[in-house]
Design an enzyme around this catalytic site. Sequence first.
Site, PDB file in Angstrom:
ATOM      1  N   HIS A  95       0.277   0.382 -10.023  1.00 43.08           N
ATOM      2  CA  HIS A  95      -0.478  -0.462  -9.219  1.00 43.08           C
ATOM      3  C   HIS A  95      -0.862  -1.598 -10.023  1.00 43.08           C
ATOM      4  O   HIS A  95      -2.148  -1.974 -10.021  1.00 43.08           O
ATOM      5  CB  HIS A  95      -1.646   0.226  -8.636  1.00 43.08           C
ATOM      6  CG  HIS A  95      -2.190  -0.450  -7.510  1.00 43.08           C
ATOM      7  ND1 HIS A  95      -2.833   0.349  -6.332  1.00 43.08           N
ATOM      8  CD2 HIS A  95      -2.333  -1.527  -7.069  1.00 43.08           C
ATOM      9  CE1 HIS A  95      -3.186  -0.311  -5.518  1.00 43.08           C
ATOM     10  NE2 HIS A  95      -2.985  -1.532  -5.577  1.00 43.08           N
TER      11      HIS A  95
ATOM     12  N   ARG B  99       0.837  -1.358  -0.050  1.00 45.18           N
ATOM     13  CA  ARG B  99      -0.060   0.049  -0.063  1.00 45.18           C
ATOM     14  C   ARG B  99       0.844   1.303   0.073  1.00 45.18           C
ATOM     15  O   ARG B  99       1.947   1.440   0.579  1.00 45.18           O
ATOM     16  CB  ARG B  99      -0.937  -0.113   1.141  1.00 45.18           C
ATOM     17  CG  ARG B  99      -2.163  -0.992   1.270  1.00 45.18           C
ATOM     18  CD  ARG B  99      -2.981  -0.371  -0.053  1.00 45.18           C
ATOM     19  NE  ARG B  99      -4.196  -1.568  -0.107  1.00 45.18           N
ATOM     20  CZ  ARG B  99      -4.204  -2.491  -1.050  1.00 45.18           C
ATOM     21  NH1 ARG B  99      -3.156  -2.994  -1.642  1.00 45.18           N
ATOM     22  NH2 ARG B  99      -5.295  -3.438  -1.095  1.00 45.18           N
TER      23      ARG B  99
ATOM     24  N   GLU C  12      -2.982   8.065  -5.618  1.00 50.85           N
ATOM     25  CA  GLU C  12      -3.199   7.256  -6.998  1.00 50.85           C
ATOM     26  C   GLU C  12      -4.303   7.991  -7.615  1.00 50.85           C
ATOM     27  O   GLU C  12      -5.623   7.912  -7.038  1.00 50.85           O
ATOM     28  CB  GLU C  12      -3.201   5.939  -6.588  1.00 50.85           C
ATOM     29  CG  GLU C  12      -2.044   5.192  -5.872  1.00 50.85           C
ATOM     30  CD  GLU C  12      -2.235   3.660  -5.790  1.00 50.85           C
ATOM     31  OE1 GLU C  12      -3.273   2.958  -6.228  1.00 50.85           O
ATOM     32  OE2 GLU C  12      -1.314   3.075  -5.428  1.00 50.85           O
TER      33      GLU C  12
END
Length: 327
Positions: free
Chosen positions: A281, A234, A263
Site C-alpha cells: 500500500h 482498494r 491489511e
Amino acid sequence: MPDILITEQISGAAIAELGRRFSLTTEPDLWRSPEKLKSAVGSCRALLVRNQTRVTAEIIAAAPRLLVVGRSGAGLDNIDVAAATAAGIVVVSTPDQNSLSVAELTMGMMFALARHLPAADRDTHNGGWNRHRFLGIELYGKTLGLVGLGRIGFMTALRARAMGMRIIAHDQFINPDASAVTESQAELLSLEEVLRRADFVSCHVPLTPETKHLFNYERFAAMKPTAYFLNLARGEVVDENGLIRALDEKRLAGAALDVREEEPPPASALMKMDNVILTPHIAALTREGQERVVNALCADVGRVLAGEPARNCANFSQPKNRRTAAT
C-alpha cells in the site's frame, strides 16, 4: 487534554506547525485498539487518521467535543461519514494531493509486469543469467483499460497515451464530454467490453457496497489470457480467491496489487507467484505526494479549529450543532 489526536503515522512540517498552534498528541499505534481509541477520543476536537483507523459511529459517539475528522489520503471508506454528518462533525480529506504519485506507480507496475522485472531481478540476484526466460512485451500499441476515470485514472491515461497506448475506460459516473474523457481520448465502454479488449486492466474506483468484489473470478476469466490486472485503489474491490483461481488456471498473465483485502495480509498463494507483484500500500507514499497531503490536511484542520470553513470537506465546511471552535 489534546485539541488534536493523531492515531497513525502522520508527520511533517505542517504537523509541527499545527502543534505550535494547538495541543497535539500523536499515538501512531492507537488504531490497533478500538477500545483505547474510544477512550482517548473523548476529549479531542480534531482526529487525524490515515486508512487503518476505523472511525465508526461508536467512536464518534464517544467524542462529544469532536469538530473535525481529517483523513490523510483520498478514500473515506474507513470513516462513517453519515454518522459524523449526523453529529455535526466536519470530515475533510485530501482527494487530489497524492494522485500523481499513484498514477506514476501505476505506470511503473505496468512496466514491471510487461518486462517481468521483479522475477528477473530475483533470478539474477540468485546467480542466474536467464535472458530468454524473461521475454517481455512493449507497452506501445497495447490497450489500457481503466476502470474508474477520476483524477488518478485520468492522470494514468495521459501518461499511458504518451507511451503510445490506446485508452478504453469504464466509469458509470462520468459524462462522455467530460474533460477527462476528451483530453485522454478515452473510449467509454461497458465493463464487460473493457475486460474483453484490454491488455492491461487498471482499477481506480473507491470502495462502496457496489464495488466490493467488483473483480471476481468471472470478471478475471473474461479477460484475455495474455492480459494483466492492476489494483492500486482498494483491496476489497478484488476477490483474492477468485484472482488466485484465475491465475492458477492461466486465465490472465499476471497481476500487480498495491492494496489487499486485509491489511496487513495473511499468508497467501499470491506470495508464491512469479507473475504477481505485491507492494504494501505504497502508491501514495512519495515525499512530494505526502508533503502535499499533510499540508492540505493540516490547513483544513487548522481552519476548522480556528472557526473558519474547510476547503476539502466531504460533508460541510464548518461544524454544526456543536461547540464553537473557540471553546
